[in-house]
Design an enzyme around this catalytic site. Structure first.
Site, PDB file in Angstrom:
ATOM      1  N   LYS A  54       0.697  -1.122   0.080  1.00  0.00           N
ATOM      2  CA  LYS A  54      -0.030  -0.119   0.029  1.00  0.00           C
ATOM      3  C   LYS A  54       0.719   1.314   0.028  1.00  0.00           C
ATOM      4  CE  LYS A  54      -3.489   1.553   2.977  1.00  0.00           C
ATOM      5  NZ  LYS A  54      -4.287   1.186   4.223  1.00  0.00           N
ATOM      6  N   SER A 140      -7.219   8.869   9.221  1.00  0.00           N
ATOM      7  CA  SER A 140      -6.453   9.417   8.074  1.00  0.00           C
ATOM      8  C   SER A 140      -7.287   9.077   6.749  1.00  0.00           C
ATOM      9  CB  SER A 140      -4.992   8.612   8.071  1.00  0.00           C
ATOM     10  OG  SER A 140      -4.183   9.036   9.190  1.00  0.00           O
TER      11      SER A 140
HETATM   12  N1  LIG Z   1      -9.233   9.683  16.088  1.00  0.00           N
HETATM   13  C1  LIG Z   1      -8.491   8.694  16.783  1.00  0.00           C
HETATM   14  N2  LIG Z   1      -8.314   8.793  17.926  1.00  0.00           N
HETATM   15  C2  LIG Z   1      -7.663   8.138  18.734  1.00  0.00           C
HETATM   16  N3  LIG Z   1      -6.789   7.111  18.198  1.00  0.00           N
HETATM   17  C3  LIG Z   1      -6.687   6.811  17.225  1.00  0.00           C
HETATM   18  C4  LIG Z   1      -7.532   7.830  16.199  1.00  0.00           C
HETATM   19  N4  LIG Z   1      -7.226   7.322  14.687  1.00  0.00           N
HETATM   20  C5  LIG Z   1      -6.263   6.516  14.922  1.00  0.00           C
HETATM   21  N5  LIG Z   1      -6.225   6.184  16.304  1.00  0.00           N
HETATM   22  C6  LIG Z   1      -5.066   5.094  16.897  1.00  0.00           C
HETATM   23  O1  LIG Z   1      -4.052   5.032  15.905  1.00  0.00           O
HETATM   24  C7  LIG Z   1      -3.711   4.004  15.471  1.00  0.00           C
HETATM   25  C8  LIG Z   1      -3.047   3.878  14.322  1.00  0.00           C
HETATM   26  O2  LIG Z   1      -4.217   4.074  13.451  1.00  0.00           O
HETATM   27  P1  LIG Z   1      -3.781   3.949  11.819  1.00  0.00           P
HETATM   28  O3  LIG Z   1      -2.627   4.471  11.396  1.00  0.00           O
HETATM   29  O4  LIG Z   1      -4.691   2.976  11.274  1.00  0.00           O
HETATM   30  O5  LIG Z   1      -4.817   5.551  11.626  1.00  0.00           O
HETATM   31  P2  LIG Z   1      -6.244   5.759  11.193  1.00  0.00           P
HETATM   32  O6  LIG Z   1      -6.496   7.083  11.374  1.00  0.00           O
HETATM   33  O7  LIG Z   1      -7.045   4.979  11.475  1.00  0.00           O
HETATM   34  O8  LIG Z   1      -5.825   5.690   9.376  1.00  0.00           O
HETATM   35  P3  LIG Z   1      -6.383   4.763   8.413  1.00  0.00           P
HETATM   36  O9  LIG Z   1      -7.757   5.432   8.104  1.00  0.00           O
HETATM   37  O10 LIG Z   1      -5.530   4.620   7.233  1.00  0.00           O
HETATM   38  O11 LIG Z   1      -7.005   3.278   8.964  1.00  0.00           O
HETATM   39  C9  LIG Z   1      -5.034   3.037  15.852  1.00  0.00           C
HETATM   40  O12 LIG Z   1      -4.768   1.806  15.927  1.00  0.00           O
HETATM   41  C10 LIG Z   1      -5.677   3.888  16.757  1.00  0.00           C
HETATM   42  O13 LIG Z   1      -4.920   3.314  18.165  1.00  0.00           O
END
Ligand SMILES: Nc1ncnc2c1ncn2[C@@H]1O[C@H](COP(=O)(O)OP(=O)(O)OP(=O)(O)O)[C@@H](O)[C@H]1O
Ligand SMILES: [Mg+2]
Length: 173
Positions: A54, A140
């Site tokens: 990815k 994200s």
């Molecule tokens: N809005 C949020 N609040 C709290 N923790 C978050 C949040 N977004 C992500 N996280 C934490 O960050 C970790 C890493 O997440 P990741 O990189 O998948 O981010 P994501 O915002 O979910 O991105 P994607 O949309 O690409 O999945 C997650 O396991 C979660 O613990």
């Protein structure tokens, strides 16, 4: 009664934790979790996952640079990339704890599975921090999608990330 010293708190040994993720790019939701972890641990490692299948909007080095800029003020956050097993990253750096944010029940099943797997593999513990309700809907992917359609995400990411995002999306158009 004798009070046992807390393991890891003796003088020289720093208490470490890791916040793993893809951070493509870092959002205010991630930042909130990292900030809270940085108050609980001596050193917080932010581990940016390299996913070869990815490509992402930002290259891993760009994600790292953005995370470094927005976490510099905490003074105890180290940012690196990793590929392979998170438990190996932890073992190599003497990190006993993984800190993760939990947004909603939809995060829970998968996170529980991973936490149990990681604990079974190496004994590393996973600690869940409940998301700040302001960011419970934030990811994200959603930020990228909304920004790509011209929606305002200024309140969802730090200013340097907004700038990078705007520039990148303009190039992709
Ligand atoms: N809005 C949020 N609040 C709290 N923790 C978050 C949040 N977004 C992500 N996280 C934490 O960050 C970790 C890493 O997440 P990741 O990189 O998948 O981010 P994501 O915002 O979910 O991105 P994607 O949309 O690409 O999945 C997650 O396991 C979660 O613990
Ligand atoms: Mg995610």
């Amino acid at each position: 009664m004798t009070i046992r010293s807390v393991p890891g708190s003796e003088g020289h040994q720093l208490r470490r934790a890791v916040c793993p993720g893809s951070f493509d790019p870092i959002t205010n939701g991630h930042l909130d979790i990292i900030a809270r972890a940085s108050k609980l641990y001596d050193v917080v490692h932010v581990a940016v996952m390299i996913n070869k299948s990815k490509s992402g909007l930002f290259a891993v080095d760009e994600r790292i640079e953005l995370i470094r800029q927005v976490t510099a003020e905490f003074g105890n956050v180290e940012v690196e990339s990793f590929h392979g097993l998170l438990v190996d990253f932890c073992k190599q750096r003497d990190i006993p704890a993984i800190v993760k944010g939990l947004r909603a029940v939809s995060d829970f099943d998968y996170e529980l599975q991973m936490a149990q797997m990681n604990n079974g593999l190496s004994g590393v513990e996973t600690l869940f921090v409940p998301t700040n309700p302001t960011y419970s809907f934030l990811s994200s992917s959603l930020v990228k999608e909304v920004a790509a359609w011209g929606g305002d995400v200024a309140h969802l990411v730090p200013p340097v990330v907004l700038e990078a995002l705007t520039e990148r999306l303009a190039k992709e158009r």
